[in-house]
Design a protein around this motif. Structure first.
Motif, PDB file in Angstrom:
ATOM      1  N   PHE A 204       0.955  -1.058  -0.202  1.00  0.00           N
ATOM      2  CA  PHE A 204      -0.027   0.122  -0.304  1.00  0.00           C
ATOM      3  C   PHE A 204       0.419   0.907  -0.158  1.00  0.00           C
ATOM      4  N   ASN A 205       2.047   1.333   0.753  1.00  0.00           N
ATOM      5  CA  ASN A 205       3.453   2.668   0.822  1.00  0.00           C
ATOM      6  C   ASN A 205       3.643   2.725  -0.322  1.00  0.00           C
ATOM      7  N   ARG A 206       3.381   1.551  -1.299  1.00  0.00           N
ATOM      8  CA  ARG A 206       4.604   1.500  -3.037  1.00  0.00           C
ATOM      9  C   ARG A 206       3.808   1.895  -3.944  1.00  0.00           C
ATOM     10  N   ARG A 207       2.548   1.592  -3.235  1.00  0.00           N
ATOM     11  CA  ARG A 207       1.359   1.748  -4.651  1.00  0.00           C
ATOM     12  C   ARG A 207       1.998   2.653  -5.414  1.00  0.00           C
ATOM     13  N   ARG A 208       2.741   4.237  -5.494  1.00  0.00           N
ATOM     14  CA  ARG A 208       2.882   4.630  -6.661  1.00  0.00           C
ATOM     15  C   ARG A 208       3.562   4.248  -7.358  1.00  0.00           C
ATOM     16  N   GLU A 209       5.103   3.563  -6.669  1.00  0.00           N
ATOM     17  CA  GLU A 209       5.791   3.065  -7.409  1.00  0.00           C
ATOM     18  C   GLU A 209       4.997   1.930  -8.241  1.00  0.00           C
ATOM     19  N   THR A 210       4.468   0.933  -7.520  1.00  0.00           N
ATOM     20  CA  THR A 210       4.517  -0.054  -7.843  1.00  0.00           C
ATOM     21  C   THR A 210       3.185   0.009  -9.795  1.00  0.00           C
ATOM     22  N   GLY A 211       2.429   1.048  -9.229  1.00  0.00           N
ATOM     23  CA  GLY A 211       1.411   1.129 -10.128  1.00  0.00           C
ATOM     24  C   GLY A 211       2.702   2.011 -11.511  1.00  0.00           C
TER      25      GLY A 211
ATOM     26  N   LEU B  91       4.032  11.559 -10.283  1.00  0.00           N
ATOM     27  CA  LEU B  91       5.033  12.014 -10.729  1.00  0.00           C
ATOM     28  C   LEU B  91       5.532  10.853  -9.361  1.00  0.00           C
ATOM     29  N   LEU B  92       6.647  10.529  -8.795  1.00  0.00           N
ATOM     30  CA  LEU B  92       7.334  10.153  -6.985  1.00  0.00           C
ATOM     31  C   LEU B  92       7.815  11.201  -7.060  1.00  0.00           C
ATOM     32  N   PRO B  93       6.821  11.514  -5.358  1.00  0.00           N
ATOM     33  CA  PRO B  93       7.783  13.002  -4.761  1.00  0.00           C
ATOM     34  C   PRO B  93       8.828  13.393  -4.296  1.00  0.00           C
ATOM     35  N   ASN B  94       8.987  11.648  -3.947  1.00  0.00           N
ATOM     36  CA  ASN B  94      10.653  12.105  -3.283  1.00  0.00           C
ATOM     37  C   ASN B  94      11.411  11.428  -3.913  1.00  0.00           C
ATOM     38  N   LYS B  95      11.196  12.065  -5.518  1.00  0.00           N
ATOM     39  CA  LYS B  95      12.626  11.623  -6.453  1.00  0.00           C
ATOM     40  C   LYS B  95      12.548  12.935  -7.248  1.00  0.00           C
ATOM     41  N   THR B  96      13.760  13.296  -8.175  1.00  0.00           N
ATOM     42  CA  THR B  96      13.662  14.613  -8.160  1.00  0.00           C
ATOM     43  C   THR B  96      13.705  14.077 -10.503  1.00  0.00           C
ATOM     44  N   VAL B  97      13.069  15.116 -11.108  1.00  0.00           N
ATOM     45  CA  VAL B  97      12.548  15.036 -12.296  1.00  0.00           C
ATOM     46  C   VAL B  97      14.112  13.939 -12.783  1.00  0.00           C
ATOM     47  N   ARG B 134      15.443  19.372  -9.040  1.00  0.00           N
ATOM     48  CA  ARG B 134      13.994  19.982  -9.035  1.00  0.00           C
ATOM     49  C   ARG B 134      13.257  18.680  -8.796  1.00  0.00           C
ATOM     50  N   MET B 135      12.707  18.960  -7.736  1.00  0.00           N
ATOM     51  CA  MET B 135      11.359  18.023  -7.215  1.00  0.00           C
ATOM     52  C   MET B 135      10.428  18.038  -7.419  1.00  0.00           C
ATOM     53  N   PRO B 136       9.334  17.431  -7.909  1.00  0.00           N
ATOM     54  CA  PRO B 136       8.390  17.675  -8.856  1.00  0.00           C
ATOM     55  C   PRO B 136       7.342  18.526  -7.919  1.00  0.00           C
ATOM     56  N   ASP B 137       7.158  18.798  -6.783  1.00  0.00           N
ATOM     57  CA  ASP B 137       6.382  19.572  -5.701  1.00  0.00           C
ATOM     58  C   ASP B 137       6.826  21.473  -6.001  1.00  0.00           C
ATOM     59  N   GLU B 138       8.062  21.370  -6.553  1.00  0.00           N
ATOM     60  CA  GLU B 138       8.779  22.554  -7.054  1.00  0.00           C
ATOM     61  C   GLU B 138       8.341  22.942  -8.350  1.00  0.00           C
TER      62      GLU B 138
END
Lengths: 301, 232
Positions: A204-211, B91-97, B134-138
């Motif tokens: 569940f925590n990693r659903r974004r990544e797995t998606g 996008l993955l919020p904890n990763k840069t572009v 940059r991070m996505p939220d920027e």
């Protein structure tokens, strides 16, 4: 690249559900330690049983001056009576071998046996243990006939069937073994449920990544491997703790048992290490398998 | 490139079909707008191309492959040839572009050297040069969508599917996004874009496939958004 990526994902997964991971590790450790202890006890019982089954004897103690048995009249039997008893024993079909042990020999043996407890061995005197015949049976289970014929015979003080005494100990050990195994089984069920829950949270925590992984065409193996390894690593850490607990188990439980009950055979560290390796593999496979099966439900491919 | 042959899709919990007897052929290098009101079957159409859903009836071919004959094992390989862009960027919020774009290649096991080479190229292509750390939220919404397009395109797919890519973006920025999609289309990539954005459809004058209640009601080259919902 691949390895680094997978390891990074596992680390993130484990860190995100730290509390669940700890619960899982503890449960696995206890389950595996109890399971291992059960196996060790079983090995101990089997080994001792094997050792003793060709060594147990029926001991026939003859009367002497100190006998409490009233039929002895506080007197040793004559040499003629001794010979008669020996002849009778040798004639029995169940008997394989008869050895006579004199008071002197019995005294020596007792000194030798209790040499580690000097306070006790010093008080033993010649005559404390009377003359005896040690009867080896062809089949240790057929002791009844010998006991029945010798019990109450003129000149015989006591008939002691060592097997009956040993069986009591083995029964106690067997009970301990089953108790450990049953608790271990319950813990295994708890561990499986915890793995399922941990992996569900993790998915569940990693659903974004797995998606996204699914979307860009990552293979199923790539998507699932971090989760399965996450379970396996928790299992492995649990297994390491279990190994430590099993070490304690060997030193404190079996070690003490051996000291106190005069087991002829002791389990070596090699046996313990075998059990530890087996328990760890079992823990890792259990957790990995539980993760994998959980994923099939919660991670759409 | 994409062939729908009399495709009907009925979801198990619904009686009304999401798609009904749809016949559409999209050739290599085409740019197609998929229009129609909500619930007309646009998303189902896109999901069927990805084999996220299976058709109840009819056959679908994508990139020369019959999807009904594609085993589960092979689905990831199909998806590697299709890029996807969504209204909500994903996008993955904890990763840069840079990391977001590289992620798409990492997870399909591309070598690091290759990733280091192609990721900056694609970031430049979508017009984000200098913003790779940059991070996505920027970033603004338009810039985030450019990152999503870069991620979808970085593996050079044969088809790019876009589900309302301008849905969360103001009209002025949308034009920029459309220019990026057009640039990608010019490299020979087939683009299918589901949209509600009449202004954009009317401005670009590409092929328009209109769905209504799961049926194709219009298939027009160099079409407009349509009288019923457009104009305003």
């Amino acid at each position: 690249m691949r390895a680094q990526f997978v390891l990074q994902e596992i680390w993130i997964g484990l860190r995100r559900n730290l509390t669940m991971t700890i619960a899982l590790v503890v449960t696995v450790a206890i389950a595996m330690a109890l399971f291992g202890t059960g196996v060790l006890l079983k090995m101990q019982v089997d080994k001792s049983n094997n050792y003793w089954s060709d060594k147990v004897e029926v001991s026939i103690y003859l009367c002497n001056k100190m006998s409490a048995n009233p039929s002895c009249h506080k007197a040793e039997p004559t040499q003629g009576e001794k010979d008669q008893i020996e002849a009778q024993l040798k004639a029995m079909p169940q008997v394989a071998d008869v050895t006579a042990e004199t008071q002197q020999q019995a005294f020596q043996r007792a000194r030798e046996r209790f040499k580690d407890t000097p306070g006790f061995s010093d008080t033993i005197q010649v005559g404390d243990i009377p003359d005896s015949f040690r009867v080896k049976l062809k089949n240790p289970k057929e002791y009844q006939a010998v006991v029945a014929q010798m019990q109450g015979r003129q000149g015989v003080d006591q008939v002691i069937n060592e097997r009956a005494i040993l069986e009591k100990f083995f029964k106690i050990l067997g009970g301990l073994q089953w108790a450990a195994m049953i608790i271990a089984a319950i813990q295994v069920v708890a561990a499986v449920l915890l793995v399922a829950n941990t992996i569900r949270l993790s998915a569940f925590n990693r659903r974004r990544e797995t998606g996204i992984m699914r979307l860009v065409g990552a293979s199923n193996l790539y998507i699932q491997l971090p989760f399965v390894l996450e379970g396996a690593i928790a299992g492995l850490i649990g297994g390491i703790f279990a190994a430590v607990l099993l070490g304690f188990s060997k030193v404190f439980l079996l070690g003490r048992l051996q000291q106190n009950l005069q087991f002829a055979t002791s389990l070596g560290w090699l046996d313990v290490i075998q059990v530890i390796v087996f328990a760890m593999c079992f823990g890792v496979v259990l957790c990995a398998l539980a993760s994998f099966l959980t994923l099939r439900r919660y991670l759409k491919i | 490139m994409i062939h729908f042959d009399n495709v009907t899709k009925v979801y198990s919990h619904q009686s009304r079909p999401a798609l009904q007897g749809v016949n559409v052929a999209v050739e290599k290098g085409e740019f197609v707008f998929l229009v129609g009101p909500s619930g007309s079957g646009k998303s189902t159409f896109l999901r069927l191309i990805l084999k996220e859903e299976r058709p109840t009836q009819g056959g679908i071919h994508v990139a020369g492959k019959d999807l009904s004959k594609l085993t589960n094992w092979k689905i990831p390989h199909l998806r590697r040839r299709i890029g996807c862009v969504f209204q909500d960027f994903r996008l993955l919020p904890n990763k840069t572009v840079n990391e977001n774009v590289a992620f798409a290649l990492e997870v399909i096991g591309k070598p690091r050297r290759f990733i280091r080479k192609v990721v900056p190229e694609v970031i430049d292509l979508v017009g984000l040069e200098g913003k790779s750390h940059r991070m996505p939220d920027e970033l603004s919404g338009g810039e985030q969508q450019r990152v999503a397009i870069a991620r979808a395109f970085v593996n050079r797919p044969m088809v790019l599917l876009a589900d309302e890519p301008t849905g969360n973006i103001d009209p002025a920025t949308s034009i920029g996004i459309m220019k990026v999609l057009d640039r990608i289309n010019r490299t020979g990539t087939t683009v299918v874009m589901a949209t509600h954005d009449a202004a954009i459809v009317d401005a670009f004058r590409k092929r328009v496939v209109e769905l209504e209640d799961g049926r194709v009601v219009r298939d027009q080259s160099r079409g407009v958004y349509g009288q019923a919902y457009g104009g305003v």
